[in-house]
Design a protein around this motif. Structure first.
Motif, PDB file in Angstrom:
ATOM      1  N   TYR A   6      56.808  27.454  32.384  1.00 22.85           N
ATOM      2  CA  TYR A   6      55.382  27.600  32.101  1.00 22.85           C
ATOM      3  C   TYR A   6      54.567  27.456  33.392  1.00 22.85           C
ATOM      4  O   TYR A   6      53.633  28.230  33.642  1.00 22.85           O
ATOM      5  N   ARG A   7      54.911  26.480  34.212  1.00 21.90           N
ATOM      6  CA  ARG A   7      54.208  26.273  35.485  1.00 21.90           C
ATOM      7  C   ARG A   7      54.426  27.445  36.442  1.00 21.90           C
ATOM      8  O   ARG A   7      53.485  27.890  37.120  1.00 21.90           O
ATOM      9  N   ALA A   8      55.640  27.976  36.514  1.00 24.01           N
ATOM     10  CA  ALA A   8      55.942  29.126  37.385  1.00 24.01           C
ATOM     11  C   ALA A   8      55.154  30.356  36.920  1.00 24.01           C
ATOM     12  O   ALA A   8      54.622  31.116  37.743  1.00 24.01           O
ATOM     13  N   ASN A   9      55.075  30.554  35.614  1.00 30.81           N
ATOM     14  CA  ASN A   9      54.327  31.679  35.067  1.00 30.81           C
ATOM     15  C   ASN A   9      52.841  31.549  35.406  1.00 30.81           C
ATOM     16  O   ASN A   9      52.188  32.533  35.785  1.00 30.81           O
ATOM     17  N   ALA A  10      52.278  30.370  35.272  1.00 31.71           N
ATOM     18  CA  ALA A  10      50.867  30.149  35.587  1.00 31.71           C
ATOM     19  C   ALA A  10      50.605  30.404  37.075  1.00 31.71           C
ATOM     20  O   ALA A  10      49.606  31.037  37.446  1.00 31.71           O
ATOM     21  N   LEU A  11      51.491  29.931  37.936  1.00 37.04           N
ATOM     22  CA  LEU A  11      51.333  30.134  39.377  1.00 37.04           C
ATOM     23  C   LEU A  11      51.442  31.621  39.735  1.00 37.04           C
ATOM     24  O   LEU A  11      50.646  32.132  40.534  1.00 37.04           O
ATOM     25  N   LEU A  12      52.398  32.332  39.167  1.00 38.12           N
ATOM     26  CA  LEU A  12      52.576  33.763  39.439  1.00 38.12           C
ATOM     27  C   LEU A  12      51.360  34.550  38.953  1.00 38.12           C
ATOM     28  O   LEU A  12      50.860  35.435  39.664  1.00 38.12           O
ATOM     29  N   THR A  13      50.867  34.256  37.770  1.00 35.67           N
ATOM     30  CA  THR A  13      49.692  34.948  37.233  1.00 35.67           C
ATOM     31  C   THR A  13      48.476  34.718  38.122  1.00 35.67           C
ATOM     32  O   THR A  13      47.728  35.655  38.435  1.00 35.67           O
ATOM     33  N   PHE A  14      48.268  33.487  38.548  1.00 39.81           N
ATOM     34  CA  PHE A  14      47.157  33.171  39.444  1.00 39.81           C
ATOM     35  C   PHE A  14      47.295  33.934  40.762  1.00 39.81           C
ATOM     36  O   PHE A  14      46.327  34.513  41.263  1.00 39.81           O
ATOM     37  N   SER A  15      48.503  33.965  41.326  1.00 39.03           N
ATOM     38  CA  SER A  15      48.740  34.647  42.612  1.00 39.03           C
ATOM     39  C   SER A  15      48.480  36.139  42.498  1.00 39.03           C
ATOM     40  O   SER A  15      47.851  36.742  43.381  1.00 39.03           O
ATOM     41  N   VAL A  16      48.949  36.765  41.430  1.00 36.33           N
ATOM     42  CA  VAL A  16      48.738  38.203  41.246  1.00 36.33           C
ATOM     43  C   VAL A  16      47.256  38.505  41.047  1.00 36.33           C
ATOM     44  O   VAL A  16      46.740  39.508  41.555  1.00 36.33           O
ATOM     45  N   THR A  17      46.534  37.655  40.349  1.00 42.00           N
ATOM     46  CA  THR A  17      45.097  37.840  40.152  1.00 42.00           C
ATOM     47  C   THR A  17      44.358  37.772  41.485  1.00 42.00           C
ATOM     48  O   THR A  17      43.486  38.611  41.774  1.00 42.00           O
ATOM     49  N   ILE A  18      44.688  36.796  42.316  1.00 40.00           N
ATOM     50  CA  ILE A  18      44.056  36.669  43.637  1.00 40.00           C
ATOM     51  C   ILE A  18      44.390  37.878  44.504  1.00 40.00           C
ATOM     52  O   ILE A  18      43.519  38.423  45.202  1.00 40.00           O
ATOM     53  N   LEU A  19      45.638  38.341  44.477  1.00 43.15           N
ATOM     54  CA  LEU A  19      46.046  39.520  45.254  1.00 43.15           C
ATOM     55  C   LEU A  19      45.270  40.751  44.805  1.00 43.15           C
ATOM     56  O   LEU A  19      44.796  41.534  45.643  1.00 43.15           O
ATOM     57  N   ALA A  20      45.124  40.946  43.504  1.00 52.32           N
ATOM     58  CA  ALA A  20      44.363  42.090  42.990  1.00 52.32           C
ATOM     59  C   ALA A  20      42.902  42.010  43.417  1.00 52.32           C
ATOM     60  O   ALA A  20      42.296  43.025  43.795  1.00 52.32           O
ATOM     61  N   LEU A  21      42.336  40.819  43.385  1.00 51.78           N
ATOM     62  CA  LEU A  21      40.956  40.633  43.812  1.00 51.78           C
ATOM     63  C   LEU A  21      40.794  40.939  45.300  1.00 51.78           C
ATOM     64  O   LEU A  21      39.827  41.601  45.703  1.00 51.78           O
ATOM     65  N   MET A  22      41.734  40.518  46.119  1.00 53.81           N
ATOM     66  CA  MET A  22      41.680  40.798  47.558  1.00 53.81           C
ATOM     67  C   MET A  22      41.812  42.292  47.831  1.00 53.81           C
ATOM     68  O   MET A  22      41.125  42.835  48.701  1.00 53.81           O
ATOM     69  N   CYS A  23      42.681  42.961  47.097  1.00 51.96           N
ATOM     70  CA  CYS A  23      42.834  44.416  47.256  1.00 51.96           C
ATOM     71  C   CYS A  23      41.550  45.136  46.873  1.00 51.96           C
ATOM     72  O   CYS A  23      41.140  46.094  47.541  1.00 51.96           O
TER      73      CYS A  23
END
Length: 167
Positions: A6-23
């Motif tokens: 659950y923690r790994a999924n939350a971290l991955l989702t947060f990271s992908v969201t930040i990456l999409a925002l930066m792009c």
């Protein structure tokens, strides 16, 4: 407590969201750039101008191509594809475009250039419409970003004319 999955999924989702925002921000920042490229093309020589055996006109040119495309480069630019096209009208077609030369500009340092070259690709008209024809030389470019959409533009240079007779 939450499980490791659950923690790994939350971290991955947060990271992908930040990456999409930066792009998205990188793509939008390119809209703030207002490029002002310059170019000049000089025809030095018409090497040959002939009628092919099956009736088409063919021209070989030697050109000086000078361009400063450095303003097209931002931190988001991967490369720029640039090409020179001859554009002219015939009774059959309102616009004929023939690519004469092209190059890929990989970095800003290579974007200010001068080259003397013969046309890289054959300048052939399907028919015998080139004698005495006025034409434009157009420098087209396509900016390929690291992220976001490509954009293209051109500089049209007019006032060129082919000879009345074959050489």
């Amino acid at each position: 407590m939450h499980s490791f999955g659950y923690r790994a999924n939350a971290l991955l989702t947060f990271s992908v969201t930040i990456l999409a925002l930066m792009c998205a921000m990188a793509s939008l920042s390119d809209n703030l750039n207002s490029p002002s490229p310059t170019s000049q093309i000089q025809i030095l020589n018409i090497n040959w101008f002939q009628k092919q055996p099956h009736g088409n006109d063919e021209v070989s040119l030697t050109m000086n191509i000078t361009a400063d495309l450095q303003s097209l480069f931002t931190w988001n630019t991967k490369q720029v594809f640039v090409f020179v096209a001859a554009e002219y009208e015939t009774p059959k077609n309102s616009l004929n475009q023939v690519s004469l030369w092209d190059a890929i500009i990989p970095t800003k340092e290579h974007a200010n250039f001068w080259i003397q070259t013969a046309n890289k690709y054959r300048f052939v008209d399907q028919g015998s419409n080139l004698r005495g024809k006025e034409f434009n030389l157009t420098l087209h470019w396509h900016v390929m970003p690291k992220t976001g959409k490509m954009f293209a533009d051109k500089i049209v240079m007019s006032g060129y004319r082919l000879p009345e007779e074959y050489r």
